[in-house]
Design a protein around this motif. Structure first.
Motif, PDB file in Angstrom:
ATOM      1  N   GLY A  20     -41.792   0.113  25.591  1.00 56.47           N
ATOM      2  CA  GLY A  20     -41.521  -0.896  24.577  1.00 56.47           C
ATOM      3  C   GLY A  20     -41.087  -2.213  25.196  1.00 56.47           C
ATOM      4  O   GLY A  20     -40.608  -2.267  26.316  1.00 56.47           O
ATOM      5  N   ALA A  21     -41.248  -3.273  24.459  1.00 57.40           N
ATOM      6  CA  ALA A  21     -40.894  -4.611  24.932  1.00 57.40           C
ATOM      7  C   ALA A  21     -39.375  -4.729  25.040  1.00 57.40           C
ATOM      8  O   ALA A  21     -38.639  -4.286  24.159  1.00 57.40           O
ATOM      9  N   LEU A  22     -38.916  -5.318  26.130  1.00 55.88           N
ATOM     10  CA  LEU A  22     -37.476  -5.432  26.377  1.00 55.88           C
ATOM     11  C   LEU A  22     -36.730  -6.118  25.232  1.00 55.88           C
ATOM     12  O   LEU A  22     -35.687  -5.626  24.819  1.00 55.88           O
ATOM     13  N   PRO A  23     -37.209  -7.236  24.670  1.00 50.73           N
ATOM     14  CA  PRO A  23     -36.462  -7.853  23.570  1.00 50.73           C
ATOM     15  C   PRO A  23     -36.280  -6.913  22.374  1.00 50.73           C
ATOM     16  O   PRO A  23     -35.228  -6.903  21.736  1.00 50.73           O
ATOM     17  N   LEU A  24     -37.288  -6.110  22.089  1.00 54.20           N
ATOM     18  CA  LEU A  24     -37.170  -5.150  20.992  1.00 54.20           C
ATOM     19  C   LEU A  24     -36.166  -4.055  21.345  1.00 54.20           C
ATOM     20  O   LEU A  24     -35.321  -3.696  20.525  1.00 54.20           O
ATOM     21  N   ARG A  25     -36.218  -3.539  22.561  1.00 52.24           N
ATOM     22  CA  ARG A  25     -35.256  -2.516  22.990  1.00 52.24           C
ATOM     23  C   ARG A  25     -33.832  -3.062  22.939  1.00 52.24           C
ATOM     24  O   ARG A  25     -32.899  -2.366  22.551  1.00 52.24           O
ATOM     25  N   GLN A  26     -33.653  -4.321  23.333  1.00 54.48           N
ATOM     26  CA  GLN A  26     -32.321  -4.931  23.297  1.00 54.48           C
ATOM     27  C   GLN A  26     -31.806  -5.050  21.863  1.00 54.48           C
ATOM     28  O   GLN A  26     -30.643  -4.771  21.593  1.00 54.48           O
ATOM     29  N   ALA A  27     -32.674  -5.465  20.949  1.00 53.55           N
ATOM     30  CA  ALA A  27     -32.266  -5.604  19.546  1.00 53.55           C
ATOM     31  C   ALA A  27     -31.894  -4.252  18.948  1.00 53.55           C
ATOM     32  O   ALA A  27     -30.893  -4.133  18.225  1.00 53.55           O
ATOM     33  N   ILE A  28     -32.661  -3.232  19.274  1.00 49.70           N
ATOM     34  CA  ILE A  28     -32.362  -1.891  18.762  1.00 49.70           C
ATOM     35  C   ILE A  28     -31.055  -1.379  19.345  1.00 49.70           C
ATOM     36  O   ILE A  28     -30.206  -0.837  18.625  1.00 49.70           O
ATOM     37  N   ALA A  29     -30.866  -1.564  20.645  1.00 48.62           N
ATOM     38  CA  ALA A  29     -29.634  -1.116  21.290  1.00 48.62           C
ATOM     39  C   ALA A  29     -28.413  -1.828  20.709  1.00 48.62           C
ATOM     40  O   ALA A  29     -27.374  -1.213  20.493  1.00 48.62           O
ATOM     41  N   GLU A  30     -28.541  -3.116  20.460  1.00 50.46           N
ATOM     42  CA  GLU A  30     -27.427  -3.875  19.876  1.00 50.46           C
ATOM     43  C   GLU A  30     -27.052  -3.320  18.500  1.00 50.46           C
ATOM     44  O   GLU A  30     -25.878  -3.154  18.186  1.00 50.46           O
ATOM     45  N   ARG A  31     -28.050  -3.013  17.707  1.00 51.39           N
ATOM     46  CA  ARG A  31     -27.792  -2.469  16.367  1.00 51.39           C
ATOM     47  C   ARG A  31     -27.106  -1.105  16.461  1.00 51.39           C
ATOM     48  O   ARG A  31     -26.168  -0.824  15.731  1.00 51.39           O
ATOM     49  N   TYR A  32     -27.573  -0.256  17.368  1.00 51.32           N
ATOM     50  CA  TYR A  32     -26.938   1.056  17.547  1.00 51.32           C
ATOM     51  C   TYR A  32     -25.493   0.905  18.012  1.00 51.32           C
ATOM     52  O   TYR A  32     -24.605   1.618  17.548  1.00 51.32           O
ATOM     53  N   CYS A  33     -25.259  -0.018  18.947  1.00 47.10           N
ATOM     54  CA  CYS A  33     -23.891  -0.246  19.440  1.00 47.10           C
ATOM     55  C   CYS A  33     -22.971  -0.703  18.310  1.00 47.10           C
ATOM     56  O   CYS A  33     -21.823  -0.263  18.235  1.00 47.10           O
ATOM     57  N   LEU A  34     -23.464  -1.575  17.449  1.00 46.31           N
ATOM     58  CA  LEU A  34     -22.656  -2.042  16.319  1.00 46.31           C
ATOM     59  C   LEU A  34     -22.292  -0.901  15.373  1.00 46.31           C
ATOM     60  O   LEU A  34     -21.271  -0.942  14.705  1.00 46.31           O
ATOM     61  N   ARG A  35     -23.124   0.131  15.326  1.00 47.59           N
ATOM     62  CA  ARG A  35     -22.868   1.287  14.472  1.00 47.59           C
ATOM     63  C   ARG A  35     -22.054   2.367  15.178  1.00 47.59           C
ATOM     64  O   ARG A  35     -21.851   3.447  14.637  1.00 47.59           O
ATOM     65  N   GLY A  36     -21.634   2.086  16.410  1.00 53.76           N
ATOM     66  CA  GLY A  36     -20.774   3.017  17.124  1.00 53.76           C
ATOM     67  C   GLY A  36     -21.480   3.987  18.054  1.00 53.76           C
ATOM     68  O   GLY A  36     -20.874   4.932  18.539  1.00 53.76           O
ATOM     69  N   LEU A  37     -22.755   3.774  18.312  1.00 52.81           N
ATOM     70  CA  LEU A  37     -23.503   4.637  19.218  1.00 52.81           C
ATOM     71  C   LEU A  37     -23.886   3.830  20.461  1.00 52.81           C
ATOM     72  O   LEU A  37     -24.868   3.097  20.453  1.00 52.81           O
TER      73      LEU A  37
END
Length: 45
Positions: A20-37
Protein backbone atom coordinates in the motif's frame (compact mmCIF):
# COMPACT_ATOMS: atom_id res chain seq x y z
CA UNK A 1 -5.25 19.23 -2.61
CA UNK A 2 -7.48 17.01 -4.69
CA UNK A 3 -7.36 13.22 -4.66
CA UNK A 4 -6.32 13.28 -8.33
CA UNK A 5 -3.26 15.40 -7.55
CA UNK A 6 -2.29 13.11 -4.69
CA UNK A 7 -2.61 9.87 -6.66
CA UNK A 8 -0.93 11.07 -9.87
CA UNK A 9 2.65 10.20 -8.76
CA UNK A 10 1.56 6.59 -8.19
CA UNK A 11 0.25 6.31 -11.75
CA UNK A 12 3.58 7.15 -13.42
CA UNK A 13 5.21 3.75 -13.04
CA UNK A 14 4.46 0.16 -13.90
CA UNK A 15 3.44 -2.07 -11.03
CA UNK A 16 1.93 -1.27 -7.68
CA UNK A 17 2.76 -0.87 -4.00
CA UNK A 18 2.69 -4.37 -2.49
CA UNK A 19 1.95 -3.09 1.03
CA UNK A 20 0.00 0.00 0.00
CA UNK A 21 0.98 3.62 -0.52
CA UNK A 22 2.84 5.11 2.45
CA UNK A 23 0.54 8.17 2.81
CA UNK A 24 -2.48 5.88 3.04
CA UNK A 25 -0.75 3.59 5.56
CA UNK A 26 0.19 6.65 7.64
CA UNK A 27 -3.39 7.95 7.64
CA UNK A 28 -4.75 4.56 8.68
CA UNK A 29 -2.14 4.17 11.41
CA UNK A 30 -2.91 7.65 12.75
CA UNK A 31 -6.61 6.83 12.96
CA UNK A 32 -5.92 3.55 14.77
CA UNK A 33 -3.58 5.31 17.22
CA UNK A 34 -6.27 7.90 17.99
CA UNK A 35 -8.62 5.03 18.85
CA UNK A 36 -6.09 3.53 21.25
CA UNK A 37 -4.53 0.86 19.05
CA UNK A 38 -0.82 1.67 18.59
CA UNK A 39 0.00 1.13 14.92
CA UNK A 40 3.20 1.61 12.93
CA UNK A 41 2.68 2.47 9.23
CA UNK A 42 6.18 1.34 8.24
CA UNK A 43 6.11 -2.12 9.81
CA UNK A 44 6.38 -4.88 7.24
CA UNK A 45 4.83 -8.27 7.83
Amino acid sequence: MTAFAEVTPYLQSMGHELVGALPLRQAIAERYCLRGLPTNPTRSW
